[in-house]
Write a protein that holds these residues in place. Structure first.
Motif, short mmCIF file in Angstrom:
data_model
loop_
_atom_site.label_atom_id
_atom_site.label_comp_id
_atom_site.label_asym_id
_atom_site.label_seq_id
_atom_site.Cartn_x
_atom_site.Cartn_y
_atom_site.Cartn_z
N SER A 68 8.60 0.09 5.11
CA SER A 68 7.60 0.65 4.68
C SER A 68 6.88 1.67 5.75
CB SER A 68 6.91 0.18 3.81
OG SER A 68 5.92 0.40 3.34
N THR A 69 6.06 2.31 4.94
CA THR A 69 5.32 3.29 5.51
C THR A 69 3.93 2.97 5.19
OG1 THR A 69 4.50 4.79 3.59
CG2 THR A 69 6.03 5.40 5.33
N GLY A 70 3.24 1.75 4.37
CA GLY A 70 2.33 0.83 4.35
C GLY A 70 2.13 -0.54 5.17
N THR A 71 0.95 -1.01 4.03
CA THR A 71 1.27 -2.86 4.37
C THR A 71 1.48 -3.11 3.30
OG1 THR A 71 -1.04 -2.37 6.25
CG2 THR A 71 -0.34 -4.51 5.86
N THR A 72 1.98 -4.17 3.88
CA THR A 72 3.20 -5.00 2.70
C THR A 72 2.23 -6.73 3.31
OG1 THR A 72 4.80 -4.02 2.77
CG2 THR A 72 4.84 -6.73 1.81
N THR A 73 1.63 -7.43 2.33
CA THR A 73 1.15 -8.74 1.85
C THR A 73 1.32 -9.10 1.46
OG1 THR A 73 -0.84 -7.70 2.81
CG2 THR A 73 -1.45 -9.88 2.39
N PHE A 74 1.57 -10.82 1.94
CA PHE A 74 2.15 -12.11 1.04
C PHE A 74 1.81 -12.96 0.79
CE2 PHE A 74 5.92 -9.97 2.99
CZ PHE A 74 7.22 -9.14 1.93
N LYS A 75 0.67 -13.53 -0.02
CA LYS A 75 0.37 -14.36 -0.64
C LYS A 75 0.66 -15.61 -0.90
CE LYS A 75 -3.69 -11.73 0.76
NZ LYS A 75 -5.22 -11.73 -0.16
N THR A 88 0.68 -1.77 0.14
CA THR A 88 -0.10 -0.05 0.21
C THR A 88 0.84 1.50 -0.34
OG1 THR A 88 0.07 0.10 2.58
CG2 THR A 88 -1.26 -1.54 1.36
N ALA A 89 2.36 1.37 0.50
CA ALA A 89 2.32 1.99 -0.12
C ALA A 89 4.53 1.25 -0.29
CB ALA A 89 3.76 3.25 1.05
N GLU A 90 5.28 2.54 -0.58
CA GLU A 90 6.38 1.84 -1.24
C GLU A 90 6.87 1.01 -0.57
OE1 GLU A 90 9.30 4.89 -3.03
OE2 GLU A 90 7.97 5.59 -4.34
N SER A 91 7.89 0.69 -0.71
CA SER A 91 8.31 -0.73 0.47
C SER A 91 9.64 -1.19 -0.24
CB SER A 91 7.61 -2.18 0.50
OG SER A 91 6.33 -1.52 0.84
N ASN A 92 10.80 -1.74 0.63
CA ASN A 92 11.84 -1.92 0.71
C ASN A 92 12.06 -3.79 1.35
OD1 ASN A 92 14.63 -2.88 1.67
ND2 ASN A 92 15.12 -1.86 -0.28
N ILE A 93 11.69 -5.10 0.37
CA ILE A 93 11.56 -6.23 0.96
C ILE A 93 12.74 -6.43 1.30
CG2 ILE A 93 10.50 -7.37 1.31
CD1 ILE A 93 8.59 -6.55 -0.44
N ARG A 94 14.06 -7.18 2.14
CA ARG A 94 14.79 -7.94 2.29
C ARG A 94 14.77 -9.67 2.40
NH1 ARG A 94 17.42 -6.28 6.43
NH2 ARG A 94 16.77 -4.59 6.92
N TYR A 95 15.61 -10.42 1.83
CA TYR A 95 15.44 -11.53 2.60
C TYR A 95 17.16 -11.93 2.49
CZ TYR A 95 15.39 -12.97 -2.61
OH TYR A 95 15.76 -12.65 -3.75
N ASP A 96 17.27 -13.58 2.68
CA ASP A 96 18.59 -13.68 3.45
C ASP A 96 19.16 -13.41 2.02
OD1 ASP A 96 20.82 -15.32 4.78
OD2 ASP A 96 20.29 -16.69 2.93
N SER A 97 19.56 -13.71 0.07
CA SER A 97 19.57 -13.46 -0.40
C SER A 97 19.82 -12.25 -1.20
CB SER A 97 19.78 -14.98 -0.68
OG SER A 97 18.65 -15.05 -1.84
N GLY A 98 18.90 -11.45 -1.26
CA GLY A 98 18.14 -10.82 -2.43
C GLY A 98 17.03 -9.56 -1.52
N SER A 99 17.14 -8.30 -2.31
CA SER A 99 16.35 -8.26 -1.74
C SER A 99 15.16 -7.19 -3.38
CB SER A 99 17.03 -6.64 -1.45
OG SER A 99 17.77 -5.63 -2.42
N TYR A 100 14.58 -6.78 -2.93
CA TYR A 100 13.15 -5.93 -3.30
C TYR A 100 12.83 -3.79 -3.39
CZ TYR A 100 12.39 -10.34 -5.90
OH TYR A 100 12.01 -12.03 -5.57
N SER A 101 12.55 -4.02 -3.85
CA SER A 101 12.23 -1.69 -4.14
C SER A 101 11.34 -2.01 -4.89
CB SER A 101 13.41 -1.26 -4.23
OG SER A 101 14.02 -1.21 -3.67
N LEU A 102 10.40 -1.88 -4.24
CA LEU A 102 8.76 -2.17 -4.98
C LEU A 102 7.77 -0.78 -4.34
CD1 LEU A 102 7.59 -5.40 -3.36
CD2 LEU A 102 8.66 -5.14 -5.64
#
Length: 218
Positions: free
Chosen positions: A205-212, A167-181
């Motif tokens: 993030s300033t919003g909610t990030t949902t994984f499905k 719901t907002a710009e998000s920086n997502i990191r995990y063990d071997s990489g990252s995403y800027s969405l």
């Protein structure tokens, strides 16, 4: 007493069509094996998991047969036509009464049908995907904040690919990489999560990030 049956999408063969099921055969999916024979070497080299790091499976074959005893010759002919048009050549979500909470997907065809003054009969076959898919998607989410963590746990056997909604710009990191969405819904196509694996994400993030994701079992 309700007739035992199966579902083609939302249609129950016993309740909605009054069919008596007298055959239900679902083959297990065969493993796509790959063995390399080398002259002068004992045994073979097993390359089954060389490409994906796990075995892959072929489609399942499903064979169904139903008896129609209600009504007369004309009404059974009408019902057979209805079934033929609802099923033949269509890709359908299939459910039975033994795999609660899961379904198969596949394409069906009517192999044969007949009708006489005593009863009618119809044979239906399906080419099905190998995995029983969970009806309800699994999910995990993080709320707004810095370095919020959540775990994605694949409790199924099938490898899954995550859908992420932000719901907002998000920086997502995990063990071997990252995403800027940015804002929207995205598929993490280069991050397969195999059966039994857990991936921990750290989200800013300033919003909610949902994984499905939708789990599948053999």
């Amino acid at each position: 007493m309700a007739l035992r049956g199966i579902y083609f999408n939302d249609i129950h063969t016993g309740t909605d069509w009054g069919l008596t099921m007298n055959q239900y055969e679902l083959e297990p999916p065969s493993v796509k094996t790959n063995y390399l024979e080398i002259e002068g070497r004992d045994g073979s080299i097993d390359l089954t998991e060389a490409l994906c790091g796990e075995p892959k499976f072929s489609d399942r074959q499903l064979n169904l047969n139903f008896i129609l005893t209600e009504g007369n010759f004309t009404s059974r002919n009408t019902l057979l036509t209805t079934i033929y048009n609802a099923v033949h050549g269509r890709r359908i979500t299939f459910k039975d009464e033994d795999h609660t909470g899961y379904h198969l997907e596949g394409r069906f065809s009517v192999n044969s049908n007949r009708n006489n003054l005593a009863y009618g009969e119809i044979e239906i076959v399906g080419t099905m995907n190998p995995f029983w898919l969970k009806d309800i998607e699994s999910s995990a989410f993080t709320e707004a904040g810095n370095s919020k963590t959540c775990n994605v746990v694949n409790n199924g056997r099938m490898t899954v690919y995550l859908t992420v909604t932000t719901t907002a710009e998000s920086n997502i990191r995990y063990d071997s990489g990252s995403y800027s969405l940015g804002i929207g819904t995205f598929v993490l196509a280069n991050l397969p999560v195999k059966g039994g694996e857990t991936v921990q994400f750290t989200v800013t993030s300033t919003g909610t990030t949902t994984f499905k994701w939708r789990e599948g079992q053999l």
